[in-house]
Structure formats: C-alpha cells, structure tokens
Write a protein that holds these residues in place. Structure first.
Motif, PDB file in Angstrom:
ATOM      1  N   PHE A 108      10.538  14.171  -2.265  1.00 16.93           N
ATOM      2  CA  PHE A 108      11.211  13.636  -3.370  1.00 16.93           C
ATOM      3  C   PHE A 108      10.457  13.362  -4.411  1.00 16.93           C
ATOM      4  CE2 PHE A 108      14.868  13.845  -1.116  1.00 16.93           C
ATOM      5  CZ  PHE A 108      16.071  14.089  -1.984  1.00 16.93           C
ATOM      6  N   ASP A 109       9.113  12.615  -4.156  1.00 17.73           N
ATOM      7  CA  ASP A 109       8.235  12.085  -5.182  1.00 17.73           C
ATOM      8  C   ASP A 109       7.786  13.358  -6.009  1.00 17.73           C
ATOM      9  OD1 ASP A 109       5.370  11.595  -6.093  1.00 17.73           O
ATOM     10  OD2 ASP A 109       5.969   9.665  -5.559  1.00 17.73           O
ATOM     11  N   THR A 110       7.292  14.282  -5.046  1.00 18.46           N
ATOM     12  CA  THR A 110       6.638  15.694  -5.439  1.00 18.46           C
ATOM     13  C   THR A 110       7.549  16.302  -6.472  1.00 18.46           C
ATOM     14  OG1 THR A 110       5.411  15.690  -3.569  1.00 18.46           O
ATOM     15  CG2 THR A 110       5.701  17.751  -4.762  1.00 18.46           C
ATOM     16  N   GLU A 111       8.809  16.329  -5.950  1.00 22.89           N
ATOM     17  CA  GLU A 111       9.907  17.295  -6.770  1.00 22.89           C
ATOM     18  C   GLU A 111      10.302  16.409  -8.239  1.00 22.89           C
ATOM     19  OE1 GLU A 111      10.341  20.524  -6.287  1.00 22.89           O
ATOM     20  OE2 GLU A 111       8.762  20.309  -4.777  1.00 22.89           O
ATOM     21  N   VAL A 112      10.438  15.240  -8.125  1.00 29.32           N
ATOM     22  CA  VAL A 112      10.622  14.498  -9.428  1.00 29.32           C
ATOM     23  C   VAL A 112       9.532  14.595 -10.322  1.00 29.32           C
ATOM     24  CG1 VAL A 112      11.248  12.359 -10.339  1.00 29.32           C
ATOM     25  CG2 VAL A 112      12.455  12.897  -8.230  1.00 29.32           C
ATOM     26  N   PHE A 113       8.295  14.409  -9.841  1.00 27.65           N
ATOM     27  CA  PHE A 113       7.205  14.398 -10.646  1.00 27.65           C
ATOM     28  C   PHE A 113       7.025  15.803 -11.273  1.00 27.65           C
ATOM     29  CE2 PHE A 113       2.803  15.116 -11.413  1.00 27.65           C
ATOM     30  CZ  PHE A 113       2.012  13.873 -12.050  1.00 27.65           C
ATOM     31  N   THR A 114       7.269  16.790 -10.424  1.00 21.31           N
ATOM     32  CA  THR A 114       7.199  18.062 -10.934  1.00 21.31           C
ATOM     33  C   THR A 114       8.143  18.543 -12.179  1.00 21.31           C
ATOM     34  OG1 THR A 114       6.397  19.050  -8.922  1.00 21.31           O
ATOM     35  CG2 THR A 114       7.664  20.708 -10.521  1.00 21.31           C
ATOM     36  N   ARG A 115       9.335  18.309 -11.931  1.00 24.70           N
ATOM     37  CA  ARG A 115      10.461  18.606 -13.025  1.00 24.70           C
ATOM     38  C   ARG A 115      10.641  17.431 -14.059  1.00 24.70           C
ATOM     39  NH1 ARG A 115      11.236  20.460  -8.133  1.00 24.70           N
ATOM     40  NH2 ARG A 115      12.401  22.367  -7.771  1.00 24.70           N
ATOM     41  N   PHE A 121       0.724  -1.321  -0.016  1.00 27.26           N
ATOM     42  CA  PHE A 121      -0.058   0.030   0.106  1.00 27.26           C
ATOM     43  C   PHE A 121       0.783   1.236  -0.042  1.00 27.26           C
ATOM     44  CE2 PHE A 121      -2.812  -3.599   1.695  1.00 27.26           C
ATOM     45  CZ  PHE A 121      -3.660  -3.380   0.996  1.00 27.26           C
ATOM     46  N   ILE A 122       2.177   1.187   0.468  1.00 27.73           N
ATOM     47  CA  ILE A 122       3.105   2.332   0.731  1.00 27.73           C
ATOM     48  C   ILE A 122       3.323   2.771  -0.886  1.00 27.73           C
ATOM     49  CG2 ILE A 122       5.353   3.163   1.281  1.00 27.73           C
ATOM     50  CD1 ILE A 122       4.820   1.504   3.908  1.00 27.73           C
ATOM     51  N   GLY A 123       3.398   1.793  -1.714  1.00 27.72           N
ATOM     52  CA  GLY A 123       3.875   2.040  -3.195  1.00 27.72           C
ATOM     53  C   GLY A 123       2.634   2.486  -3.815  1.00 27.72           C
ATOM     54  N   ALA A 124       1.526   2.152  -3.370  1.00 29.51           N
ATOM     55  CA  ALA A 124       0.473   2.788  -3.977  1.00 29.51           C
ATOM     56  C   ALA A 124       0.049   4.123  -3.497  1.00 29.51           C
ATOM     57  CB  ALA A 124      -0.889   2.259  -3.697  1.00 29.51           C
ATOM     58  N   THR A 125       0.543   4.598  -2.409  1.00 31.71           N
ATOM     59  CA  THR A 125       0.381   6.044  -1.894  1.00 31.71           C
ATOM     60  C   THR A 125       1.324   6.843  -2.885  1.00 31.71           C
ATOM     61  OG1 THR A 125       2.307   6.250  -0.427  1.00 31.71           O
ATOM     62  CG2 THR A 125       0.482   5.322   0.634  1.00 31.71           C
ATOM     63  N   PHE A 126       2.303   6.637  -3.469  1.00 29.66           N
ATOM     64  CA  PHE A 126       3.035   7.484  -4.396  1.00 29.66           C
ATOM     65  C   PHE A 126       2.225   7.747  -5.451  1.00 29.66           C
ATOM     66  CE2 PHE A 126       6.626   5.669  -1.774  1.00 29.66           C
ATOM     67  CZ  PHE A 126       6.858   6.795  -1.165  1.00 29.66           C
ATOM     68  N   ILE A 127       1.433   6.651  -6.022  1.00 27.70           N
ATOM     69  CA  ILE A 127       0.623   6.872  -7.240  1.00 27.70           C
ATOM     70  C   ILE A 127      -0.412   7.834  -6.877  1.00 27.70           C
ATOM     71  CG2 ILE A 127      -0.889   5.612  -8.823  1.00 27.70           C
ATOM     72  CD1 ILE A 127       1.012   3.135  -8.438  1.00 27.70           C
ATOM     73  N   PHE A 128      -1.199   7.620  -5.809  1.00 29.87           N
ATOM     74  CA  PHE A 128      -2.446   8.469  -5.506  1.00 29.87           C
ATOM     75  C   PHE A 128      -1.861   9.853  -5.507  1.00 29.87           C
ATOM     76  CE2 PHE A 128      -4.338   4.412  -3.939  1.00 29.87           C
ATOM     77  CZ  PHE A 128      -5.004   4.414  -5.011  1.00 29.87           C
ATOM     78  N   ARG A 129      -0.558   9.969  -4.826  1.00 23.21           N
ATOM     79  CA  ARG A 129      -0.222  11.362  -4.358  1.00 23.21           C
ATOM     80  C   ARG A 129       0.212  12.258  -5.866  1.00 23.21           C
ATOM     81  NH1 ARG A 129       2.657  14.790  -5.137  1.00 23.21           N
ATOM     82  NH2 ARG A 129       3.787  13.559  -6.763  1.00 23.21           N
ATOM     83  N   ASP A 130       0.756  11.417  -6.691  1.00 26.35           N
ATOM     84  CA  ASP A 130       0.824  12.248  -7.950  1.00 26.35           C
ATOM     85  C   ASP A 130      -0.505  12.458  -8.755  1.00 26.35           C
ATOM     86  OD1 ASP A 130       3.598  11.648  -7.885  1.00 26.35           O
ATOM     87  OD2 ASP A 130       3.384   9.799  -8.908  1.00 26.35           O
ATOM     88  N   LEU A 131      -1.506  11.473  -8.429  1.00 24.67           N
ATOM     89  CA  LEU A 131      -2.829  12.097  -8.891  1.00 24.67           C
ATOM     90  C   LEU A 131      -3.267  13.269  -8.171  1.00 24.67           C
ATOM     91  CD1 LEU A 131      -4.442   8.411  -9.298  1.00 24.67           C
ATOM     92  CD2 LEU A 131      -3.993   9.970 -11.123  1.00 24.67           C
ATOM     93  N   VAL A 132      -3.068  13.394  -6.809  1.00 22.60           N
ATOM     94  CA  VAL A 132      -3.258  14.507  -6.303  1.00 22.60           C
ATOM     95  C   VAL A 132      -2.707  15.794  -6.875  1.00 22.60           C
ATOM     96  CG1 VAL A 132      -3.143  15.835  -4.158  1.00 22.60           C
ATOM     97  CG2 VAL A 132      -3.850  13.561  -4.069  1.00 22.60           C
ATOM     98  N   GLN A 133      -1.545  15.699  -7.170  1.00 26.91           N
ATOM     99  CA  GLN A 133      -0.493  16.695  -7.675  1.00 26.91           C
ATOM    100  C   GLN A 133      -1.216  17.235  -8.919  1.00 26.91           C
ATOM    101  OE1 GLN A 133       3.517  16.493  -7.401  1.00 26.91           O
ATOM    102  NE2 GLN A 133       4.020  18.187  -8.734  1.00 26.91           N
TER     103      GLN A 133
END
Length: 171
Positions: free
Chosen positions: A94-101, A36-48
């Motif tokens: 890190f997930d947020t900033e990598v996704f952004t850039r 589920f922790i792996g899934a949180t990064f996907i959902f966070r990207d969807l939020v962003q």
C-alpha cells in the motif's frame, strides 16, 4: 545507503520490539519498535525514489525475508512471524502504490503513503498477530487501543519525516 537504512530500520524495529516491554499509556499499547516501523516507510519511499517501483518491490521482498528471519531468531512464535510477514506485504504494498499514484511533492507523497502504510500495518498486525483471532495476546477489548496507539506513533513518525525532508530540500 538507502537500501541499507531501510533494511536496518526493519531489523532494529524487530530487535527493539523483542528487547523492551511495550509502552502503555492507559489503555493504549505501543511496542517500542513502532517508532522504527514508522521510519521504515520513509526509507522505503527513498528507495523507490532512487531505484524505481519495480526495484523497490525487489528490495521489499529481501526485507521481508530478513524481517521474518530476524523475528524468528529473536524468539517470536511462528504465528507472530506469519502475522508480521502478512502485515509487511500489505503495508509495504500500500505504501508503494500510494506513493506511486499520488501527485504532489516528494515530501507530501512520503507523508501520505507512509501514513496509509502505518495505519494498515497497525490494524493488520494487531488483529492477525495479537488479538484472540491470532496469538491471543490481547483481549478484544484492548485491540482498538493497540491499533490506535501504534497508528498514532507511526503517523507522528511520518510527520517528523516529512518535516525533516522538507527542511533538507531547502538546504
């Protein structure tokens, strides 16, 4: 709905981790909630994607508080709660900033940013929380196996998320 899924996946990861013994594959140790922790990064990207970077950080802050409270209520020691919070801040940032850039399709951004976040999450939590440096649940001889086991599961989750998002984009 995206925010709910993001926060729910974090709470579910905490509950599952606290409720079930870790999976052990030889020397590799993987807490059950890692899926589920792996899934949180996907959902966070969807939020962003939906609400933007600044609002994603606001949601991350709320999720951090909920995660820490859930962890503490489930009986984790203060050291584990602390390690989890520190890890959460770094991996989500890190997930947020990598996704952004990152340039490329949304699916590629999800795959790469989530993989980076998952590796950071795995390494930091095991070292800060579980190693002799932290709560001393794992001897140094098993730390690298625990990091690798968690990182592999989280990376597989990112790959599955990538494939699901890619197939949904075709529909």
């Amino acid at each position: 709905m995206r925010i709910f899924l993001y926060i729910a996946s974090i709470v579910i990861a905490n509950v599952v981790t606290a409720s079930f013994a870790p999976l052990v594959f030889g020397n590799f140790i993987v807490p059950m909630g890692t899926i589920f922790i792996g899934a949180t990064f996907i959902f966070r990207d969807l939020v962003q994607q939906r609400y933007g970077r600044l609002n994603a950080y606001k949601v991350i802050a709320v999720a951090l508080l909920i995660s820490a409270l859930t962890s503490w209520l489930l009986g984790d020691t203060l050291w584990i709660v602390f390690a989890s919070a520190i890890t959460f801040i770094f991996s989500e940032t890190f997930d947020t900033e990598v996704f952004t850039r990152l340039q490329g399709s949304f699916q590629i951004k999800v795959l790469v940013s989530g993989t980076v976040g998952g590796i950071i999450d795995s390494g930091l939590f095991v070292i800060i929380g579980l190693s002799p440096l932290g709560a001393n649940f794992l001897p140094w001889a098993l730390v690298s196996y625990a990091i690798l086991g968690q990182a592999v599961v989280k990376t597989v989750m990112q790959l599955l998320g990538f494939l699901v998002l890619k197939s949904l984009r075709r529909v």
